[in-house]
Each structure stands twice: as structure tokens, then as C-alpha cells.
Design a protein around this motif. Sequence first.
Motif, short mmCIF file in Angstrom:
data_model
loop_
_atom_site.label_atom_id
_atom_site.label_comp_id
_atom_site.label_asym_id
_atom_site.label_seq_id
_atom_site.Cartn_x
_atom_site.Cartn_y
_atom_site.Cartn_z
N ARG A 85 0.82 -1.21 0.00
CA ARG A 85 0.00 0.00 0.00
C ARG A 85 0.86 1.26 0.00
O ARG A 85 0.54 2.23 -0.70
CB ARG A 85 -0.93 -0.01 1.22
CG ARG A 85 -1.88 1.18 1.31
CD ARG A 85 -2.87 0.99 2.45
NE ARG A 85 -2.19 0.89 3.73
CZ ARG A 85 -1.90 1.94 4.51
NH1 ARG A 85 -2.23 3.17 4.12
NH2 ARG A 85 -1.30 1.78 5.67
N LEU A 86 1.95 1.24 0.76
CA LEU A 86 2.77 2.45 0.95
C LEU A 86 4.00 2.49 0.07
O LEU A 86 4.59 3.55 -0.13
CB LEU A 86 3.19 2.55 2.42
CG LEU A 86 2.06 2.65 3.45
CD1 LEU A 86 2.61 2.54 4.86
CD2 LEU A 86 1.29 3.95 3.27
N GLY A 87 4.43 1.34 -0.44
CA GLY A 87 5.64 1.28 -1.26
C GLY A 87 6.90 1.06 -0.45
O GLY A 87 7.77 0.27 -0.83
N SER A 88 7.02 1.70 0.68
CA SER A 88 8.11 1.51 1.63
C SER A 88 7.69 2.12 2.95
O SER A 88 6.68 2.84 3.02
CB SER A 88 9.41 2.15 1.12
OG SER A 88 9.25 3.56 1.01
N LEU A 89 8.45 1.85 3.99
CA LEU A 89 8.13 2.37 5.32
C LEU A 89 9.29 3.22 5.83
O LEU A 89 10.46 2.97 5.48
CB LEU A 89 7.86 1.23 6.30
CG LEU A 89 6.75 0.23 5.92
CD1 LEU A 89 6.63 -0.85 7.00
CD2 LEU A 89 5.42 0.94 5.74
N PRO A 90 9.04 4.21 6.68
CA PRO A 90 10.12 5.01 7.24
C PRO A 90 11.09 4.16 8.06
O PRO A 90 10.68 3.18 8.70
CB PRO A 90 9.38 6.02 8.14
CG PRO A 90 7.98 6.05 7.64
CD PRO A 90 7.71 4.67 7.13
N GLU A 91 12.35 4.55 8.04
CA GLU A 91 13.38 3.80 8.78
C GLU A 91 13.01 3.67 10.25
O GLU A 91 13.18 2.59 10.84
CB GLU A 91 14.73 4.50 8.65
CG GLU A 91 15.83 3.80 9.44
CD GLU A 91 17.13 4.61 9.50
OE1 GLU A 91 18.10 4.11 10.07
OE2 GLU A 91 17.14 5.75 8.98
N GLU A 92 12.50 4.73 10.86
CA GLU A 92 12.14 4.69 12.28
C GLU A 92 11.12 3.60 12.56
O GLU A 92 11.22 2.87 13.56
CB GLU A 92 11.58 6.05 12.71
CG GLU A 92 11.10 6.08 14.15
CD GLU A 92 10.32 7.34 14.49
OE1 GLU A 92 9.87 7.48 15.63
OE2 GLU A 92 10.13 8.19 13.57
N THR A 93 10.13 3.48 11.68
CA THR A 93 9.09 2.46 11.86
C THR A 93 9.67 1.06 11.71
O THR A 93 9.40 0.17 12.52
CB THR A 93 7.97 2.68 10.83
OG1 THR A 93 7.42 3.98 10.99
CG2 THR A 93 6.87 1.64 10.98
#
Length: 444
Positions: free
Chosen positions: A125-133
Motif C-alpha cells: 500500500r505504501l511502497g516503503s516504510l520510514p526507517e524509524e518504523t
Amino acid sequence: MQPIDFDGEVNLFHFILLRCVGKGAFGKVSLHLFHCAHKSNRINRLQVRVVQHKQTRELYALKYINKPKCVKMKAVANIIQERRLLEEIDHPFVVNMRYAFQDDENCFFVLDLMLGGDLRFHLERLGSLPEETVRYYVAEISSALSFLHERKIIHRDLKPDNILLDERGHAHITDFNIAVHYSDRRLLQGVAGSMAYMAPEILAKRGYTYTIDWWSLGVCAYELIFGRRPFRGKTNSDLTHSISKDSLRFPEDAESRCSRAGIQALKGFLERDPTKRLGCKQNGPAESFEDLKRHPWFSNIDWVTLDTKEQTAPFIPDNKKANFDASHELEELLLEDNPLRAKQRKERDISSLSAEMRQMEEQFTPYDFKKMHRRSYYPQTQIVSTVTATSSTGPSSSRPVTPMTIGNDGPHEGYAYNHKSEHDIPMTERISGVEMAELSEKAL
């Protein structure tokens, strides 16, 4: 209608079978589980329902398998192995088994219910996730892996599909149907899991122990941050070569998406030499986990409060939306040609049953986490808890407040299965449950 004996042995009469559960995400979760069950039904005849305990009102996922079909697929040893292994596990970041029982037709697992969706869904859905997450998920899954490895358990199929979020955004490992116990004295040899996430020592057939799970976690972390896996190939042969030989490369914009410490952690997890891999020190899982916690990438993680779930997750799923692909809902409403319902067991002479049916009767034993101790059936571990399993209340409970989906990549040995998808190429050469039982009995 006879009164329900909640003080007696757990059975299906203790639960309400639900199709839809309230509004919002609850209103669609059971349909999602039916969709997963439908895919699984073509693979291993496992099905899933959402259920509610009539006395406690707690919601759970009910996973079950038809016993005659289990015998036909020669999967009896596998189901018993999974049942026994799950009895040993109780951790905040695992989809834990809460009850197990059988009737004349089915074997049942009652598991923690997750409502936040799996990481595959969120990644697509998002393509990638933030590093923090991603770092937060890796920390939670690392805690679960360390727990498993100290108990000589390898998951063997860690991937975004098998990491589920609860409604508060905490990550949990699910799908233990190819998990096994291992021994330091004799390396495992079976090729098992989803190929894109397999460690090179599996593909090289050099033998392996718990180190393979840390490689898989590295592949997951890389994929979640950058939106693609580090090693790829159009065929099994190409993918094997890439995992075994290709240099680890990062996207051109990697520095803008991941810190230097994060890049170093990914390199550590994706180290081909398992003795040098992050999380894999030679002095064992416990010391290896302590070493991992000291890595600079995890400097902002409060490990003391992580397991108690006191921390606020960096991403909280929207409980007003379905955290899954709901495109097959209408189809799933029509799935059940033989609706599940509670039935009284018939009196029968066990000795008259086939050897396989008798094995299930005798070895797929009831389990109730409210009344029984967690224990291991495997001689080399012999971990027996001194208290009953974690209760469902309090911030430190391992009972998540929320669905479990059942993995769609198929089971292990005994289940004949060919499944092709770009992100998940399972292997069919696997160690059988019988072989693992024999391995355990030798107390290697």
C-alpha cells in the motif's frame, strides 16, 4: 440446550463462531480470514474463523483442519508438531496459541487475534516504510526471535507476510507451520521456507541452526525500507545465485532513506558468514541478542519497556479501515459448503481407528492457557514454566488486544504443494515432522 461446563475440558461449545465482528476493521476481519482460509484450503486444508469466548468475551482466531483430510495429505505428524511447539511459546511479539482441542472431525488451534494487518499489505500500500518504523518492528521481532532461539526453535519462514500488527501497531510473528527445534550438536539440512528470504547456508545445504532467522529479518528490513528485496532473480536458479554470490547493494537514494547506522545493521544481518552475522555470536542466542541490542542502530530503543508494550508504536493502523485487501469479500460469503458448528463427541473405541487417526486422538491433546503450564515436549529443551501462561490483562500481557491470518505459503513436509509468486517462492524439500520428532527423541 445443555449448560456449558467452563470448568471442564475446552471445546468448541465454549466459543461463539463469528462471521462479522462489529463495525470498522472488526466488521471485515472475519471475511479477510475467510479469504486467507480459502487460499489455504487449496494448499493445506486449513481454515480460519473469528471466535469469541462465551465466558471471557475475548476474541480469537480459530484455525482448524479436517482430520480425514489431514490423514489423506500425510500431515498428521506436522499438525501434532506445530501443536506441541506452540504450547511452548508465550511472548508479547508472537501470535500465541491460547487453546487447542479436537472433535470427531477437526483439530483446532485458538490463537491471538491481530487487527492491524500484515506488513506485506502495508508495504504494498505504501511502497516503503520510514526507517524509524522499520527499526521499531525489527526490535520487536528481534525480541521474539531471541525468545524462540533460546528455546531451540527456528521459525524458518520470516517475511513481511508473517509479521502481523495488532491494533496498537505492535509487530508479531505468526505462521509456525514449518518452525522446528534444532540442536547445536547436529545441524539441520532441510531446505524449507520462502526462497527469497532464505539464508545462503540453507541453499548451500551446509547445515544451519538459528542463524537463518536473522538473515531473513535482514531481508525483511531491507525490503520494508527500500521497497524491494536485496537479492532477486526470475528463476529459482537465478535467485539462488543472487543470494549466494551477488554483492549487497543499496539504492542510489539509500542515504536519504536510511541512516548510516541502519545501513550497517542491514549489512550485519545480511552477512553471508553466519558466525559474523548480526544476532549470531558463537556464544549462543542470549549473548547474541545482547550484542544486537548494543548496535548503534538501536540506540534509541528502550529495551526495558519494549516487551511490556508501554511504548507507543510509530505507526498505528487505522481501525476504521480494513487493513487488508477486501476485494474478495462477496466470494468469501459463499465459501462454506459445510458450515462449522459445535458437536458433541461420539463414544468410540480408539483402538478401532486407523493408526493416523489414533495418533491425532492421543497426541493432539487439549490446551487451555488459563489452566495449564507452558511446557516443551522436546527432551533437549525441557522448558517448563513455573506459572500458568500470561493472563490477558495488564500492559505486560503477551495477549495482544487484537487478527491472525494464516500464512499463504503452504506447510512443510507431507504437504505436496507447488505455489508460484514473484515475492514468495517456497521450496518443497523439507524436513518432515517425523524426522524432527526422531531427532528430538535422540536428545542430540
